[in-house]
Design an enzyme around this catalytic site. Structure first.
Site, PDB file in Angstrom:
ATOM      1  N   LYS A  53      91.547  39.573  99.770  1.00  0.00           N
ATOM      2  CA  LYS A  53      91.288  40.056  98.594  1.00  0.00           C
ATOM      3  C   LYS A  53      91.130  39.561  97.185  1.00  0.00           C
ATOM      4  CE  LYS A  53      91.520  43.837 101.831  1.00  0.00           C
ATOM      5  NZ  LYS A  53      92.275  45.237 102.246  1.00  0.00           N
ATOM      6  N   GLN A  97      97.840  48.010 101.216  1.00  0.00           N
ATOM      7  CA  GLN A  97      97.687  47.221 102.082  1.00  0.00           C
ATOM      8  C   GLN A  97      98.781  48.440 103.380  1.00  0.00           C
ATOM      9  OE1 GLN A  97      95.504  44.498 102.355  1.00  0.00           O
ATOM     10  NE2 GLN A  97      96.017  45.262 104.911  1.00  0.00           N
ATOM     11  N   ASP A 120      90.140  51.758  97.978  1.00  0.00           N
ATOM     12  CA  ASP A 120      89.621  52.155  99.554  1.00  0.00           C
ATOM     13  C   ASP A 120      88.396  52.741 100.125  1.00  0.00           C
ATOM     14  OD1 ASP A 120      90.507  49.662 101.571  1.00  0.00           O
ATOM     15  OD2 ASP A 120      92.349  51.035 101.777  1.00  0.00           O
TER      16      ASP A 120
END
Ligand code: NDP
Length: 295
Positions: A53, A97, A120
């Site tokens: 990422k 995460q 997200d």
């Protein structure tokens, strides 16, 4: 031979498009987009995902505001970190995460993220926006699947779609997005009886069961489009939920594992972040350059 739904190639194309959006709006915004990936503890798989990422961010010009906290960090300190990022005007996207180390309660931490910075797309408010067909950040994996289908001209209106899996992460938002695109959607799960009789009705079959090589030729109608969301590390390499070699000769299109849905998930994280930046830095809603990627 089935068309490959190539997520790597589309991810590259979309990164170029995002770079173009950033270049066009940078002067008006006065600063580049910012993403904070918050990692707590040392789960090795998470380390790999976070690196992917961060590299993707630096390729397209998103500033990294991430932090890596020790596995012993108390809940209150992680919460305080999220609140700092919520308040930081240079941060447009925040991602915690998962999985978090034992002892941390992920629910309240995820709920504490400012919904406007929800990279997200999994905040309850944003899932509500999806349900109501309102704009907002979208869950990355299903939005990535929609982009993959659109890129390959897969018609959804009036088609039968079957989603195997009903998680909040993948199955549920996937079903909502397919329905919003006017497919007639069936959701199957672990209590579904005679799964094959249902999946064989699918013109578009999205498999997110999390079971390695679970679906084969007996589950697929000739000419169906098959998207394999599953990803599993086995002794012989990565595989999905679908037995690719068996299904490819029957399907009209199929996504490979790796190189299908996985790269799209990372790209949609970038899309959510750049879209948030656009809105938070004076971009006109009517001229939103990424709306088609946030179904
Ligand atoms: P979950 O384990 O949260 O959900 C799995 C779903 O599949 C559940 O709804 C479950 O049903 C259903 N299921 C399990 N077994 C069966 C079965 N035998 N028949 C029908 N349905 C079944 O997984 P996720 O949704 O989080 O992820 C699914 C897969 O996608 C995983 O392999 C994951 O690694 C992968 N993934 C890949 C991503 C990518 O970027 N490529 C991103 C996110 C996930 P029930 O609800 O009844 O338990």
């Amino acid at each position: 031979m089935a068309t490959r739904l190539d997520g790597r190639q589309l991810a590259n194309e979309l990164e170029q498009r995002l770079q173009g959006v950033i270049a066009t709006h940078l002067a008006e915004a006065g600063r580049p987009p910012g993403l904070a990936v918050l990692r707590v503890g040392d789960d090795p798989a998470s380390g790999v995902y976070v690196t992917h990422k961060e590299k993707a961010c630096s390729r397209i010009g998103i500033t990294n505001h991430g932090a890596h906290l020790a596995s012993t960090t108390p809940q209150a300190e992680v919460l305080a970190q999220i609140e700092r990022l919520n308040a930081d005007p240079a941060v447009d996207g925040i991602l915690v995460q998962l999985p978090l180390p034992a002892g941390l309660d992920e629910g309240p931490l995820l709920a504490a993220i400012d919904p406007a910075k929800d990279a997200d797309g999994l905040h309850a408010l944003n899932l509500g926006h999806l349900l109501k067909g309102e704009p907002g950040p979208r869950s990355c994996t299903p939005a990535g699947v929609m982009a993959l289908l659109a890129r390959h001209g897969v018609e959804l209106a009036g088609k039968r779609a079957v989603v195997v899996g009903r998680s909040i992460l993948v199955g549920q938002p996937m079903a909502l997005m397919l329905q919003a695109a006017n497919a007639t959607v069936t959701v199957a799960h672990s209590r579904t009886q005679d799964l094959a009789s249902i999946t064989r009705q699918a013109d578009v079959l999205v498999v997110a069961a999390g079971k390695p090589l679970m679906l084969g030729a007996e589950h697929v109608k000739a000419g169906a489009v098959v998207v394999d969301v599953g990803i599993h590390r086995t002794e012989s390499g990565l595989c999905g939920d679908v037995r690719f070699a068996e299904v490819e000769p029957i399907a009209s299109a199929i996504s490979p594992v790796p190189g299908g849905v996985g790269p799209m998930t990372v790209t949609l994280l970038l899309v959510n972040t750049v879209a948030s930046w656009w809105s938070r830095t004076g971009g006109a809603a009517s001229a939103h350059p990424l709306r088609d990627l946030l179904p």
